[in-house]
Design an enzyme around this catalytic site. Structure first.
Site, PDB file in Angstrom:
ATOM      1  N   THR A 158     -33.830 -52.959  22.105  1.00 20.52           N
ATOM      2  CA  THR A 158     -32.735 -53.554  21.578  1.00 20.52           C
ATOM      3  C   THR A 158     -31.319 -52.364  21.517  1.00 20.52           C
ATOM      4  O   THR A 158     -30.078 -52.883  21.411  1.00 20.52           O
ATOM      5  CB  THR A 158     -32.744 -53.994  20.103  1.00 20.52           C
ATOM      6  OG1 THR A 158     -33.079 -52.697  19.311  1.00 20.52           O
ATOM      7  CG2 THR A 158     -34.006 -55.056  20.030  1.00 20.52           C
TER       8      THR A 158
ATOM      9  N   ARG B  77     -33.760 -44.650  18.744  1.00 23.50           N
ATOM     10  CA  ARG B  77     -33.270 -45.975  19.301  1.00 23.50           C
ATOM     11  C   ARG B  77     -34.299 -46.730  19.686  1.00 23.50           C
ATOM     12  O   ARG B  77     -34.966 -46.368  20.820  1.00 23.50           O
ATOM     13  CB  ARG B  77     -32.191 -45.338  20.561  1.00 23.50           C
ATOM     14  CG  ARG B  77     -31.749 -46.568  21.159  1.00 23.50           C
ATOM     15  CD  ARG B  77     -30.220 -46.023  22.089  1.00 23.50           C
ATOM     16  NE  ARG B  77     -30.746 -45.244  23.157  1.00 23.50           N
ATOM     17  CZ  ARG B  77     -29.944 -44.996  24.232  1.00 23.50           C
ATOM     18  NH1 ARG B  77     -28.715 -45.315  24.116  1.00 23.50           N
ATOM     19  NH2 ARG B  77     -30.438 -44.338  25.311  1.00 23.50           N
TER      20      ARG B  77
ATOM     21  N   ASP C 205     -33.529 -34.510  25.038  1.00 18.13           N
ATOM     22  CA  ASP C 205     -34.663 -34.022  26.156  1.00 18.13           C
ATOM     23  C   ASP C 205     -34.041 -32.526  26.819  1.00 18.13           C
ATOM     24  O   ASP C 205     -34.853 -31.778  27.095  1.00 18.13           O
ATOM     25  CB  ASP C 205     -34.790 -35.040  27.298  1.00 18.13           C
ATOM     26  CG  ASP C 205     -35.726 -36.301  26.678  1.00 18.13           C
ATOM     27  OD1 ASP C 205     -36.357 -35.923  25.730  1.00 18.13           O
ATOM     28  OD2 ASP C 205     -35.613 -37.262  27.190  1.00 18.13           O
TER      29      ASP C 205
ATOM     30  N   ASP D 278     -30.069 -37.100  28.929  1.00 16.67           N
ATOM     31  CA  ASP D 278     -30.405 -37.300  27.560  1.00 16.67           C
ATOM     32  C   ASP D 278     -30.105 -36.002  26.797  1.00 16.67           C
ATOM     33  O   ASP D 278     -30.964 -35.068  27.256  1.00 16.67           O
ATOM     34  CB  ASP D 278     -32.165 -37.807  27.234  1.00 16.67           C
ATOM     35  CG  ASP D 278     -32.355 -38.058  26.079  1.00 16.67           C
ATOM     36  OD1 ASP D 278     -32.398 -37.207  25.175  1.00 16.67           O
ATOM     37  OD2 ASP D 278     -32.611 -39.246  25.682  1.00 16.67           O
TER      38      ASP D 278
END
Length: 211
Positions: free
Chosen positions: A110, A106, A205, A202
């Site tokens: 943006t 990602r 992670d 996340d």
């Protein structure tokens, strides 16, 4: 949002395990284990309506007509890197499935998905593709992955995730209305950084210990 193509699995054991995953203090080891366990149940649900055909077999006692899966063979497509956290659990449930990988990251500015790797079985047009990724947040990664699969010839695709945001569900349904979405939870919203709230942080992670 089209609820006809969205299935939220509210089984008590799934929700219990998901609560443990959401907790900040859950260790990397336990996070991975819980994700694998929930993925097995999600794999069960997403394959619930696979067609079968009756075949004649011999049991130790007699002969009988018994069902075997028919129709399209299965392929699991993991969206890297976090999708690999679901892959083992799904393969525990359907070990004969082929496996493909779609590498996406990602863009931090943006939030758009950028592809860096794509490797799938050559016969994906003849298979039911189950795309796995723990989080359906903005929907950009899922949309990009499914668009890439369709461009490569896939015609039968389902998407499985652990958590979904309403924004991601709506975006995916708009881009690919033919793709059924199966998830363990539909959370509240996305924050300004594109994270699902309340979410679990996340997923990549937390499962790989890189947070």
């Amino acid at each position: 949002m089209n609820n006809d193509s969205l299935r939220v699995i509210d089984h008590p054991l799934v929700q219990h395990k998901l609560t443990l995953m959401r907790m900040r203090e859950t260790t990397t080891e336990n996070f991975r284990r819980l994700l694998r366990e929930i993925s097995q149940v999600l794999a069960y649900e997403v394959t619930r309506d696979l067609p079968t055909t009756k075949v004649q077999i011999s049991t130790p006692l007699t002969q009988m007509s018994s069902p075997l899966i028919s129709g399209k063979k299965l392929c699991v497509a993991s969206i890297l890197r976090a999708g690999n956290g679901m892959l083992d659990g799904v393969l525990d449930f359907m070990p004969a499935a082929r496996v493909g990988h779609i590498g996406l990251y990602r863009d931090p500015d943006t939030l758009e998905a950028v592809e860096y790797y794509f490797k799938m079985p050559s016969d994906i047009a003849e298979r039911l593709i189950v795309v796995v990724d723990p989080m359906l947040a903005t929907g950009h990664s899922a949309i990009a992955a499914i668009s890439r699969l369709k461009a490569a010839g896939a015609t039968s695709i389902r998407f499985v995730c652990l958590l979904a945001a309403p924004e991601g569900v709506e975006a995916l349904q708009k881009a690919h209305p033919d793709v059924e979405i199966t998830t363990a939870a539909l959370d509240e919203y996305l924050n300004d950084h594109g994270y699902i709230v309340p979410g679990l942080g996340d997923a990549g992670d937390r499962m790989f210990g890189t947070r």
